[in-house]
Design a protein around this motif. Structure first.
Motif, PDB file in Angstrom:
ATOM      1  N   LEU A 120      -8.139   9.971  -0.707  1.00 31.28           N
ATOM      2  CA  LEU A 120      -7.113   9.522   0.237  1.00 31.28           C
ATOM      3  C   LEU A 120      -7.213   8.023   0.513  1.00 31.28           C
ATOM      4  CD1 LEU A 120      -7.083  12.431   2.846  1.00 31.28           C
ATOM      5  CD2 LEU A 120      -5.217  11.760   1.338  1.00 31.28           C
ATOM      6  N   PHE A 121      -8.429   7.537   0.748  1.00 35.79           N
ATOM      7  CA  PHE A 121      -8.596   6.119   1.043  1.00 35.79           C
ATOM      8  C   PHE A 121      -8.357   5.256  -0.200  1.00 35.79           C
ATOM      9  CE2 PHE A 121     -11.020   7.687   4.822  1.00 35.79           C
ATOM     10  CZ  PHE A 121     -10.148   7.178   5.755  1.00 35.79           C
ATOM     11  N   SER A 122      -8.723   5.769  -1.357  1.00 36.00           N
ATOM     12  CA  SER A 122      -8.447   5.051  -2.605  1.00 36.00           C
ATOM     13  C   SER A 122      -6.941   4.932  -2.832  1.00 36.00           C
ATOM     14  CB  SER A 122      -9.107   5.777  -3.776  1.00 36.00           C
ATOM     15  OG  SER A 122      -8.778   5.162  -4.994  1.00 36.00           O
ATOM     16  N   ASP A 123      -6.225   6.030  -2.613  1.00 36.54           N
ATOM     17  CA  ASP A 123      -4.766   6.010  -2.753  1.00 36.54           C
ATOM     18  C   ASP A 123      -4.139   5.041  -1.756  1.00 36.54           C
ATOM     19  OD1 ASP A 123      -4.998   7.925  -4.741  1.00 36.54           O
ATOM     20  OD2 ASP A 123      -4.273   9.584  -3.497  1.00 36.54           O
ATOM     21  N   ARG A 124      -4.656   5.029  -0.540  1.00 42.91           N
ATOM     22  CA  ARG A 124      -4.128   4.134   0.496  1.00 42.91           C
ATOM     23  C   ARG A 124      -4.343   2.674   0.106  1.00 42.91           C
ATOM     24  NH1 ARG A 124      -2.296   2.401   4.986  1.00 42.91           N
ATOM     25  NH2 ARG A 124      -3.483   1.418   6.629  1.00 42.91           N
ATOM     26  N   LEU A 125      -5.520   2.350  -0.370  1.00 42.70           N
ATOM     27  CA  LEU A 125      -5.807   0.983  -0.793  1.00 42.70           C
ATOM     28  C   LEU A 125      -4.891   0.569  -1.945  1.00 42.70           C
ATOM     29  CD1 LEU A 125      -7.523  -1.586  -0.602  1.00 42.70           C
ATOM     30  CD2 LEU A 125      -9.176  -0.485  -2.119  1.00 42.70           C
ATOM     31  N   PHE A 180      -0.278  -2.475  -4.148  1.00 45.73           N
ATOM     32  CA  PHE A 180       0.685  -2.494  -5.240  1.00 45.73           C
ATOM     33  C   PHE A 180       2.060  -1.895  -4.939  1.00 45.73           C
ATOM     34  CE2 PHE A 180      -3.561  -2.364  -7.278  1.00 45.73           C
ATOM     35  CZ  PHE A 180      -3.552  -3.628  -7.819  1.00 45.73           C
ATOM     36  N   HIS A 181       2.228  -1.239  -3.809  1.00 41.78           N
ATOM     37  CA  HIS A 181       3.522  -0.638  -3.499  1.00 41.78           C
ATOM     38  C   HIS A 181       4.289  -1.486  -2.491  1.00 41.78           C
ATOM     39  CE1 HIS A 181       1.955   3.605  -4.695  1.00 41.78           C
ATOM     40  NE2 HIS A 181       2.281   2.887  -5.745  1.00 41.78           N
ATOM     41  N   THR A 182       5.593  -1.403  -2.584  1.00 38.75           N
ATOM     42  CA  THR A 182       6.443  -2.078  -1.600  1.00 38.75           C
ATOM     43  C   THR A 182       6.382  -1.311  -0.287  1.00 38.75           C
ATOM     44  OG1 THR A 182       8.404  -0.767  -2.134  1.00 38.75           O
ATOM     45  CG2 THR A 182       8.044  -2.788  -3.441  1.00 38.75           C
ATOM     46  N   ALA A 183       6.861  -1.929   0.758  1.00 42.96           N
ATOM     47  CA  ALA A 183       6.923  -1.268   2.061  1.00 42.96           C
ATOM     48  C   ALA A 183       7.768   0.002   1.971  1.00 42.96           C
ATOM     49  CB  ALA A 183       7.484  -2.220   3.107  1.00 42.96           C
ATOM     50  N   GLN A 184       8.873  -0.064   1.249  1.00 45.66           N
ATOM     51  CA  GLN A 184       9.738   1.115   1.069  1.00 45.66           C
ATOM     52  C   GLN A 184       8.967   2.239   0.376  1.00 45.66           C
ATOM     53  OE1 GLN A 184      13.223   1.806   1.912  1.00 45.66           O
ATOM     54  NE2 GLN A 184      12.397   3.817   1.422  1.00 45.66           N
ATOM     55  N   TYR A 197       0.248   0.981  10.322  1.00 50.65           N
ATOM     56  CA  TYR A 197      -0.388   1.758   9.247  1.00 50.65           C
ATOM     57  C   TYR A 197       0.200   1.368   7.891  1.00 50.65           C
ATOM     58  CZ  TYR A 197      -1.503   5.772   6.287  1.00 50.65           C
ATOM     59  OH  TYR A 197      -1.917   6.576   5.246  1.00 50.65           O
ATOM     60  N   LEU A 198       1.514   1.171   7.857  1.00 51.80           N
ATOM     61  CA  LEU A 198       2.186   0.804   6.613  1.00 51.80           C
ATOM     62  C   LEU A 198       2.028  -0.682   6.269  1.00 51.80           C
ATOM     63  CD1 LEU A 198       5.482   2.860   7.058  1.00 51.80           C
ATOM     64  CD2 LEU A 198       3.556   3.385   5.543  1.00 51.80           C
ATOM     65  N   GLY A 199       1.513  -1.464   7.207  1.00 50.30           N
ATOM     66  CA  GLY A 199       1.313  -2.895   6.970  1.00 50.30           C
ATOM     67  C   GLY A 199       2.590  -3.699   7.105  1.00 50.30           C
TER      68      GLY A 199
END
Length: 187
Positions: free
Chosen positions: A132-137, A142-146, A171-173
Motif C-alpha cells: 500500500l505504501f509503495s503504491d502510494r509513493l 508519477f500520477h496526476t492529481a486526477q 492526502y492527495l497532495g
C-alpha cells in the motif's frame, strides 16, 4: 469488521486460539475528532480498526498533512517506535467514532510464540502495508492529481464520503480548490 473474523480470514486458527487472541487484545472506543496520538509520541501499540475511520498525519511548516487513512479491517502501528524506539513523526486522529482492538507489540509477539500462525498473519499484514505504501509513493511521484483521485475513488470510495475534504486534498497532495475542480469534472 470483527477482529477475530478478520484474522481468521487470513490464517487458520482453532476456537481456543481465537479466544486467546480475543482476550489478549483490548477494546478501545474513541469519539470522533479525538487525537489518539500527537506527532512526536513513542507508541509501541498495534491497532486494528474494527469500526470507524482513522487518519495519520504530520505537520510541516504549520500545515496539517494527511499521511494515510485507516478504515475497518486495517492494522496500524508506528514503525519508528516499535522497531527503532524513536518518536513517530505521525499523529493519529479519529475521523469518526471508532472501535479499536489494541495490543502492545511485544505482547503480540509473545502471543505469536504461543500461536505460531500469528507469525504468518504478521508477515501477510506487513507485506500488504508495504505494498500500500509503495503504491502510494509511486502514485505521488508519477500520477496526476486526477489519477490519484480516481484511484482513491475506485479503491476506497467510502473514504471520500467519510473524511473531510481538506484531509482528502492533503492526502492527495493537492489544494482543496484543485480537489473541487477534479470532483466537478468526475461527476
Amino acid at each position: 469488521m470483527d477482529f477475530i473474523q478478520h484474522i481468521s480470514s487470513k490464517i487458520s486458527l482453532t476456537e481456543a486460539e481465537q479466544e486467546r487472541i480475543n482476550k489478549a487484545f483490548k477494546t478501545e472506543r474513541h469519539a470522533k475528532n479525538t487525537i489518539l496520538m500527537m506527532p512526536g509520541a513513542n507508541s509501541q501499540k498495534a491497532t486494528f480498526v474494527e469500526k470507524g475511520l482513522l487518519r495519520t498525519y504530520y505537520t510541516h511548516n504549520d500545515k496539517d498533512i494527511t499521511h494515510f487513512f485507516f478504515e475497518e479491517g486495517f492494522v496500524s502501528m508506528n514503525i519508528d517506535s516499535v522497531f527503532f524506539n524513536q518518536p513517530t513523526p505521525y499523529g493519529t486522529e479519529a475521523l469518526e467514532d471508532v472501535t479499536l482492538r489494541t495490543i502492545q507489540y511485544r505482547d503480540f509477539m509473545a502471543l505469536a510464540e504461543e500461536i505460531p500462525a500469528l507469525k504468518d498473519y504478521v508477515f501477510l499484514t506487513s507485506i500488504q502495508m508495504v505494498k500500500l505504501f509503495s503504491d502510494r509513493l509511486y502514485s505521488l511521484q508519477f500520477h496526476t492529481a486526477q489519477e490519484r483521485y480516481t484511484t482513491l475513488l475506485n479503491e476506497h470510495p467510502s473514504i471520500l464520503m467519510r473524511a473531510p475534504l481538506g484531509h482528502i486534498a492533503s492526502y492527495l497532495g493537492i489544494t482543496q480548490q484543485t480537489l473541487s475542480v477534479i470532483r466537478s469534472k468526475t461527476k
